[in-house]
Design an enzyme around this catalytic site. Structure first.
Site, PDB file in Angstrom:
ATOM      1  N   VAL A  80       0.868  -1.180   0.000  1.00 35.89           N
ATOM      2  CA  VAL A  80       0.000   0.000   0.000  1.00 35.89           C
ATOM      3  C   VAL A  80       0.901   1.225   0.000  1.00 35.89           C
ATOM      4  CG1 VAL A  80      -1.663   1.357   1.355  1.00 35.89           C
ATOM      5  CG2 VAL A  80      -1.866  -1.143   1.278  1.00 35.89           C
ATOM      6  N   ASP A 139      -9.537  10.776   1.419  1.00 33.42           N
ATOM      7  CA  ASP A 139      -8.965  11.947   2.077  1.00 33.42           C
ATOM      8  C   ASP A 139      -8.544  11.505   3.475  1.00 33.42           C
ATOM      9  OD1 ASP A 139      -8.307  14.242   3.392  1.00 33.42           O
ATOM     10  OD2 ASP A 139     -10.060  15.380   2.712  1.00 33.42           O
ATOM     11  N   TYR A 152       5.099  22.032  10.964  1.00 34.14           N
ATOM     12  CA  TYR A 152       5.465  20.950  10.039  1.00 34.14           C
ATOM     13  C   TYR A 152       6.624  20.132  10.612  1.00 34.14           C
ATOM     14  CZ  TYR A 152       7.408  18.466   6.066  1.00 34.14           C
ATOM     15  OH  TYR A 152       7.921  17.481   5.254  1.00 34.14           O
ATOM     16  N   LYS A 177       6.915  16.061  11.800  1.00 33.70           N
ATOM     17  CA  LYS A 177       7.928  15.099  11.336  1.00 33.70           C
ATOM     18  C   LYS A 177       8.728  14.547  12.518  1.00 33.70           C
ATOM     19  CE  LYS A 177       6.440  14.873   7.461  1.00 33.70           C
ATOM     20  NZ  LYS A 177       6.071  13.634   6.754  1.00 33.70           N
TER      21      LYS A 177
END
Ligand SMILES: NC(=O)c1ccc[n+]([C@@H]2O[C@H](COP(=O)([O-])OP(=O)(O)OC[C@H]3O[C@@H](n4cnc5c(N)ncnc54)[C@H](OP(=O)(O)O)[C@@H]3O)[C@@H](O)[C@H]2O)c1
Length: 274
Positions: free
Chosen positions: A27, A81, A171, A175
């Site tokens: 996937v 989504d 952001y 991470k």
């Protein structure tokens, strides 16, 4: 989900050691563009059949057709989504009858500019996609892989995961979450036959820059990231794929964390024209 059946003209891809270890199906989230798309093509080249996930169905259908034609593998497009919990749950429920052994969690986006000025919807949506959806699928598929006795998870971390990054504060924090989750999970799953890898590239030229408001004029290619990451799978927990990622990390690692943050502030100022 649209099932695509290979045609007679297709030449089956040679099964790689990677496919023998984890396959037959993988996937890939974020497969409609950039790094996820490059992973999908490289995995198909190595003999994996694919479930391709993103919001843009037409791009996924085109990619599914391409990998079936070029490599003779099977490919399914799953339009979802992943900012939604229910739609992320479909990755698990709609692939239950498929022997998935590898998942690449590449869907994600970033931002740029001062946190105080940013759209709260965009910043919280980033946490939903980069962290919540990633954790949801990592848990769903870890459970399956442990029960199956073998499997692998690839989580897209980043160079920005290892220190605070002014003008991409949220952001970078998402991470850092991905990196930390991967490190802990890799040890938890040791001995279960399931490998976990965090991939931490530097700047990559993809649709990411435009979507995040960053100028990434030069950097690594998505193909370099995908190949370098897959080479490290099963061998270590974190990979800096490619020369640039390794060089940037080597130079930053010499600095105390405080200074790394200052260096990243200058880098981001350059990338955002501040
Ligand atoms: N580019 C870089 O410099 C860089 C560096 C280090 C790490 N990374 C990480 O690598 C990953 C991939 O980045 P990229 O450079 O390939 O970015 P990209 O070219 O912008 O691709 C992002 C992918 O995520 C998908 N996506 C975005 N929002 C989604 C949503 N709500 N639901 C489902 N899919 C969604 C997009 O597809 P749709 O729009 O069709 O949904 C697209 O396929 C990200 O996690 C990013 O943080 C990127």
């Amino acid at each position: 989900m649209n099932q695509h059946v290979p045609t007679k003209q297709n030449v089956p891809a040679a099964q790689s050691a990677l496919c023998a270890a984890y396959g037959p199906w993988a996937v890939v989230t974020g497969a409609s563009d950039g790094i996820g798309r490059a992973f999908a093509i490289e995995l198909a080249r190595q003999g994996f059949s694919l479930v391709l996930v993103a919001r843009r169905g037409a791009a996924l259908d085109d990619l599914a057709d391409e990998v079936k034609r070029r490599f003779g593998v099977k490919a399914l497009a799953l339009v979802a989504d992943l900012a939604s919990f229910a739609q992320t749950a479909r990755l698990d429920s709609e692939t239950r009858d498929i022997d998935v052994g590898l998942i690449v969690l590449a869907a994600g986006y970033g931002g740029s500019g001062p946190f105080v000025d940013a759209s709260q919807q965009a910043e919280l949506g980033m946490i939903d996609l980069n962290c919540r959806a990633l954790a949801q699928s990592a848990q769903d598929f870890s459970r399956r892989f442990v029960a199956r006795g073998r499997g692998a998870l690839v989580l897209m971390s980043s160079l920005v995961a290892f220190q605070g990054v002014p003008r991409a504060a949220n952001y970078a924090a998402t991470k850092a979450y991905v990196q930390t989750l991967a490190e802990g999970l890799a040890v938890e799953l040791k001995g279960s036959g399931v490998d976990v890898l965090a991939s931490a590239p530097g700047p990559v030229v993809s649709g990411f820059g435009a979507r995040s408001g960053m100028k990434i004029a030069s950097g690594q290619t998505p193909e370099e990231v995908a190949r370098g990451t897959l080479r490290a799978l099963g061998r270590r927990t974190t990979v800096r794929p490619g020369f640039l990622a390794k060089a940037l990390e080597a130079s930053l690692s010499l600095l105390p964390r405080y200074f790394r943050v200052r260096v990243m502030a200058k880098v981001m100022a350059g990338m955002t024209g501040a």
